[in-house]
Design an enzyme around this catalytic site. Sequence first.
Site, PDB file in Angstrom:
ATOM      1  N   ARG A  73       0.839  -1.196   0.000  1.00 41.83           N
ATOM      2  CA  ARG A  73       0.000   0.000   0.000  1.00 41.83           C
ATOM      3  C   ARG A  73       0.875   1.247   0.000  1.00 41.83           C
ATOM      4  O   ARG A  73       1.895   1.306   0.673  1.00 41.83           O
ATOM      5  CB  ARG A  73      -0.910   0.023   1.237  1.00 41.83           C
ATOM      6  N   TYR A 201      -1.705  -3.322  -6.898  1.00 38.98           N
ATOM      7  CA  TYR A 201      -1.428  -4.029  -5.643  1.00 38.98           C
ATOM      8  C   TYR A 201      -2.678  -4.147  -4.765  1.00 38.98           C
ATOM      9  O   TYR A 201      -3.384  -3.149  -4.535  1.00 38.98           O
ATOM     10  CB  TYR A 201      -0.301  -3.343  -4.847  1.00 38.98           C
ATOM     11  N   GLY A 202      -2.892  -5.297  -4.213  1.00 38.59           N
ATOM     12  CA  GLY A 202      -4.055  -5.670  -3.390  1.00 38.59           C
ATOM     13  C   GLY A 202      -4.729  -4.548  -2.618  1.00 38.59           C
ATOM     14  O   GLY A 202      -5.837  -4.128  -2.958  1.00 38.59           O
ATOM     15  N   LYS A 210      -9.619  -2.723   2.172  1.00 38.55           N
ATOM     16  CA  LYS A 210      -9.288  -1.590   3.040  1.00 38.55           C
ATOM     17  C   LYS A 210     -10.111  -0.349   2.693  1.00 38.55           C
ATOM     18  O   LYS A 210     -10.545   0.382   3.570  1.00 38.55           O
ATOM     19  CB  LYS A 210      -7.786  -1.283   2.975  1.00 38.55           C
ATOM     20  N   HIS A 230      -9.722  -2.931  12.022  1.00 41.73           N
ATOM     21  CA  HIS A 230      -8.647  -3.748  11.446  1.00 41.73           C
ATOM     22  C   HIS A 230      -8.330  -4.876  12.436  1.00 41.73           C
ATOM     23  O   HIS A 230      -7.299  -4.859  13.110  1.00 41.73           O
ATOM     24  CB  HIS A 230      -7.422  -2.850  11.221  1.00 41.73           C
ATOM     25  N   SER A 252      -0.600  -3.870  10.260  1.00 46.19           N
ATOM     26  CA  SER A 252      -0.296  -4.730   9.115  1.00 46.19           C
ATOM     27  C   SER A 252       0.975  -5.545   9.345  1.00 46.19           C
ATOM     28  O   SER A 252       1.975  -5.025   9.845  1.00 46.19           O
ATOM     29  CB  SER A 252      -0.126  -3.863   7.871  1.00 46.19           C
ATOM     30  N   CYS A 254       1.647  -7.833  11.497  1.00 44.77           N
ATOM     31  CA  CYS A 254       2.034  -7.990  12.900  1.00 44.77           C
ATOM     32  C   CYS A 254       1.381  -9.202  13.560  1.00 44.77           C
ATOM     33  O   CYS A 254       1.358  -9.311  14.779  1.00 44.77           O
ATOM     34  CB  CYS A 254       1.713  -6.723  13.678  1.00 44.77           C
ATOM     35  N   LYS A 256      -1.933 -10.952  12.775  1.00 42.38           N
ATOM     36  CA  LYS A 256      -3.368 -11.282  12.846  1.00 42.38           C
ATOM     37  C   LYS A 256      -3.664 -12.631  12.192  1.00 42.38           C
ATOM     38  O   LYS A 256      -4.318 -13.490  12.778  1.00 42.38           O
ATOM     39  CB  LYS A 256      -4.222 -10.191  12.157  1.00 42.38           C
ATOM     40  N   ASN A 258      -1.767 -15.135  11.572  1.00 42.64           N
ATOM     41  CA  ASN A 258      -1.198 -16.254  12.321  1.00 42.64           C
ATOM     42  C   ASN A 258      -2.006 -16.581  13.566  1.00 42.64           C
ATOM     43  O   ASN A 258      -2.268 -17.739  13.867  1.00 42.64           O
ATOM     44  CB  ASN A 258       0.253 -15.932  12.707  1.00 42.64           C
ATOM     45  N   ASP A 281      -8.580 -10.162   9.199  1.00 43.42           N
ATOM     46  CA  ASP A 281      -8.137  -8.793   8.890  1.00 43.42           C
ATOM     47  C   ASP A 281      -9.144  -7.704   9.265  1.00 43.42           C
ATOM     48  O   ASP A 281      -8.745  -6.626   9.660  1.00 43.42           O
ATOM     49  CB  ASP A 281      -7.820  -8.697   7.392  1.00 43.42           C
ATOM     50  N   ASN A 377       6.581  -8.508   1.236  1.00 49.47           N
ATOM     51  CA  ASN A 377       5.120  -8.358   1.327  1.00 49.47           C
ATOM     52  C   ASN A 377       4.405  -9.215   0.267  1.00 49.47           C
ATOM     53  O   ASN A 377       3.281  -8.915  -0.131  1.00 49.47           O
ATOM     54  CB  ASN A 377       4.717  -6.886   1.195  1.00 49.47           C
ATOM     55  N   ARG A 379       2.117 -12.039  -1.127  1.00 50.44           N
ATOM     56  CA  ARG A 379       0.860 -12.456  -0.490  1.00 50.44           C
ATOM     57  C   ARG A 379       0.208 -13.604  -1.246  1.00 50.44           C
ATOM     58  O   ARG A 379       0.565 -13.901  -2.380  1.00 50.44           O
ATOM     59  CB  ARG A 379      -0.107 -11.266  -0.431  1.00 50.44           C
ATOM     60  N   ASN A 506       1.078 -18.409  21.752  1.00 48.90           N
ATOM     61  CA  ASN A 506       0.268 -17.237  22.129  1.00 48.90           C
ATOM     62  C   ASN A 506      -1.047 -17.630  22.798  1.00 48.90           C
ATOM     63  O   ASN A 506      -1.656 -16.823  23.497  1.00 48.90           O
ATOM     64  CB  ASN A 506      -0.009 -16.365  20.897  1.00 48.90           C
TER      65      ASN A 506
HETATM   66  P1  GTP Z   1      -1.913  -7.850   7.387  1.00 48.09           P
HETATM   67  O1  GTP Z   1      -2.438  -8.905   6.493  1.00 48.09           O
HETATM   68  O2  GTP Z   1      -0.841  -7.020   6.759  1.00 48.09           O
HETATM   69  O3  GTP Z   1      -2.965  -6.990   8.026  1.00 48.09           O
HETATM   70  O4  GTP Z   1      -1.093  -8.540   8.557  1.00 48.09           O
HETATM   71  P2  GTP Z   1      -1.345  -9.603   9.715  1.00 48.09           P
HETATM   72  O5  GTP Z   1      -1.495  -8.852  10.998  1.00 48.09           O
HETATM   73  O6  GTP Z   1      -2.370 -10.588   9.350  1.00 48.09           O
HETATM   74  O7  GTP Z   1       0.076 -10.278   9.781  1.00 48.09           O
HETATM   75  P3  GTP Z   1       0.576 -11.800   9.718  1.00 48.09           P
HETATM   76  O8  GTP Z   1      -0.160 -12.706  10.657  1.00 48.09           O
HETATM   77  O9  GTP Z   1       0.619 -12.206   8.307  1.00 48.09           O
HETATM   78  O10 GTP Z   1       2.048 -11.625  10.297  1.00 48.09           O
HETATM   79  C1  GTP Z   1       3.102 -11.405   9.507  1.00 48.09           C
HETATM   80  C2  GTP Z   1       4.437 -11.368  10.241  1.00 48.09           C
HETATM   81  O11 GTP Z   1       4.345 -11.440  11.652  1.00 48.09           O
HETATM   82  C3  GTP Z   1       5.300 -12.513   9.795  1.00 48.09           C
HETATM   83  O12 GTP Z   1       6.601 -12.038   9.624  1.00 48.09           O
HETATM   84  C4  GTP Z   1       5.218 -13.464  10.971  1.00 48.09           C
HETATM   85  O13 GTP Z   1       6.306 -14.325  11.023  1.00 48.09           O
HETATM   86  C5  GTP Z   1       5.155 -12.507  12.148  1.00 48.09           C
HETATM   87  N1  GTP Z   1       4.498 -13.067  13.345  1.00 48.09           N
HETATM   88  C6  GTP Z   1       3.211 -13.459  13.450  1.00 48.09           C
HETATM   89  N2  GTP Z   1       2.956 -13.937  14.686  1.00 48.09           N
HETATM   90  C7  GTP Z   1       4.098 -13.828  15.383  1.00 48.09           C
HETATM   91  C8  GTP Z   1       4.465 -14.140  16.735  1.00 48.09           C
HETATM   92  O14 GTP Z   1       3.680 -14.595  17.552  1.00 48.09           O
HETATM   93  N3  GTP Z   1       5.762 -13.889  17.093  1.00 48.09           N
HETATM   94  C9  GTP Z   1       6.670 -13.367  16.215  1.00 48.09           C
HETATM   95  N4  GTP Z   1       7.905 -13.149  16.643  1.00 48.09           N
HETATM   96  N5  GTP Z   1       6.352 -13.071  14.927  1.00 48.09           N
HETATM   97  C10 GTP Z   1       5.084 -13.290  14.523  1.00 48.09           C
HETATM   98  C1  SPV Z   2      -2.547  -4.739   5.293  1.00 45.18           C
HETATM   99  O1  SPV Z   2      -1.608  -4.128   4.760  1.00 45.18           O
HETATM  100  O2  SPV Z   2      -2.967  -4.454   6.437  1.00 45.18           O
HETATM  101  C2  SPV Z   2      -3.192  -5.860   4.582  1.00 45.18           C
HETATM  102  C3  SPV Z   2      -2.856  -6.075   3.193  1.00 45.18           C
HETATM  103  O3  SPV Z   2      -4.020  -6.542   5.148  1.00 45.18           O
HETATM  104  S1  SPV Z   2      -3.641  -4.934   2.153  1.00 45.18           S
HETATM  105  O4  SPV Z   2      -4.940  -5.499   1.767  1.00 45.18           O
HETATM  106  O5  SPV Z   2      -2.790  -4.788   0.990  1.00 45.18           O
HETATM  107  O6  SPV Z   2      -3.843  -3.675   2.810  1.00 45.18           O
HETATM  108 MN    MN Z   3      -4.497  -5.751   7.160  1.00 38.48          MN
END
Ligand code: GTP
Ligand code: SPV
Ligand code: MN
Length: 597
Positions: A73, A201-202, A210, A230, A252, A254, A256, A258, A281, A377, A379, A506
């Site tokens: 983004r 891009y997405g 978003k 979010h 983003s 961070c 979610k 996972n 998300d 990034n 996806r 977690n």
């Molecule tokens: P968006 O789709 O961008 O909104 O992001 P999201 O919050 O869904 O992020 P996602 O779960 O894809 O996390 C991406 C990053 O966070 C990756 O680099 C993961 O390895 C890292 N990550 C996720 N959970 C953990 C955790 O519990 N500990 C650590 N150290 N890293 C984590």
């Molecule tokens: C984010 O960046 O928080 C995402 C991916 O979830 S995007 O849809 O590109 O914004």
């Molecule tokens: Mn997001």
Amino acid sequence: MKKFPTRHKELRNWVNKMSRLCQPDQIVWIDGSHSQKEILEKEALESGELIPLDQQKLPGCFLHRTAIDDVARTEHLTFICTKRKREAGPTNNWMSPQLAYRKAKAIFKGAMRSRTMYVIPFSMGPVGSPFSKIGVELTDSRYVVLNMLIMARVGETVLQQLEKESTFTKCLHSKAGLNINKRLILHFPEDNTIWSVGSGYGGNVLLGKKCLSLRIASYLARREHWLAEHMLIMGIEEPNGHIEYLAVAFPSACGKTNLAMLIPPEGLKVKGYRIWTVGDDIAWMRVDSDGSLWAVNPETGFFGVAPGTNSKTNPSMVETIKKNTIYTNVLLKPDGTVWWEGADGEIPSSGIDWQGRVWKPGTADSDGKPILGAHPNARFTVPITNCPTASFRLEQHHGVPISAIVFGGRRQHLAPLVYESFNWQHGVFVGASMASELTAAQVGKIGQVRRDPMAMIPFCGYNMAYYFRHWLEMGRRMVKPPKIFHVNWFKTDEKGKFLWPGFTENLRVLEWILERAHNKVGALKSPIGYIPQPSDIDMTGLDLSMAAMEKLFSIDNKEWLEELKGIKNFFKQFKKDLPEELWQEYEQLAARLKSHD
Ligand code: GTP
Ligand code: SPV
Ligand code: MN
């Protein structure tokens, strides 16, 4: 007037008007059928928008590469276009609607010549639910159509619903020249309109995501007394079959995705928990007739971060993305499968990287930085229904009841593993004063700490001071508002190593959160909020040193006093608009920290 499959006058007129502006060769209405999807896939393979993958190993999967300056983004090119600047507030880029339309029109003009304009009627949320909102996206990108078919409810049923409801968000997108200097992501909340041009891009182009479900929806939510956030939504089932749902906001990339689908860790297996994924998300939440907060995920797919996804970090996602997945900006292996940094298995000995170049492991660029196979990034887009932990309540019109709200960020220092706010108002302050290190999900300086209230700084479609006021007000609308917590999986030691193993582990923290939500366990009062008694986090089967645990829960007054300055500066920019309650919370936190010093 052309022959259109709808009697909806406003929609017909608008499609005609936009096609006069963009001048496509033809207009194709997306009906949501499988046969139409297959035709689009075939055409996209022919045009190179999609790159084929081995259909035996990855059935229904394709690869897509974006332009190299179009991989995340672009927040600096994203605008909230309201008549008055104050409505957009100090944290959004603002442009007057007049100027924004004029600038974008110049780029949209004739941009679809020799292309097809696709008309995508979509519903965010189950079709016909009181939660849901309808949008129609016009686009000249087959990639966008194919992604929208995964991410939203699309097609004829939506058109039929629209004829009953009448209002919809007008979403116009064109790749135009994919030129970053002619790229604009514009939101006109007062016109219920989104214009996005010059990107593929997405987050910039899947306008239901978003742009509609957060920026436009947050604006509508304030007027209609609900919340567009979010946040992931997950259910935790106890052995007796009872399910508790959490809504969790992280910025983003961070964590979610996972967290939303975690598999309980070995050490807690005997407890028999089971996780249900509702969303990863976006959460739309409203106070229902019982006075509590209910949430739906408006989306039907995941647009998740690929790098780092493997059987250890996220086994559910590894299962999910084995079929019917569109991969974007990952490495193509010689055997027609895909790879990314942190994927399962061995590092491939060669491949085609995300930029379309021949790639070998261990190569570096002229600055000595390793050349990555996948963009950080990169996806995947995949239907939620592929996910083994997908909730059985995805289609429920009223969603799921929320027991606790959790905020979190990526902080190497400062924030402890978990703490609980004292009450709703303090919880709103905790959310409003959140900060996190920047990731690859947006173009910008990775690692830099920025304030990101409620993980919404890039996504709030109006003045955030009014948004905070709205949050405070929502608390008063509930009979018993959910408790608000803050977590940080990313605290590091002196060497920069994560102190907490994260991912599956977690759940140990979520368990404490749920116990607190139902007043089943005591806690220690600290200046920033309640923290667990160390013995109240179940550490069975997890070998973590006492020193690490101490660091994870330590609250360094000096660091927090320093943090206060950042919070103050952030709040100050809202001037008189910032709710007085947040300054009160700020003063009370300062006083608690000073009396502990
Ligand atoms: P968006 O789709 O961008 O909104 O992001 P999201 O919050 O869904 O992020 P996602 O779960 O894809 O996390 C991406 C990053 O966070 C990756 O680099 C993961 O390895 C890292 N990550 C996720 N959970 C953990 C955790 O519990 N500990 C650590 N150290 N890293 C984590
Ligand atoms: C984010 O960046 O928080 C995402 C991916 O979830 S995007 O849809 O590109 O914004
Ligand atoms: Mn997001």
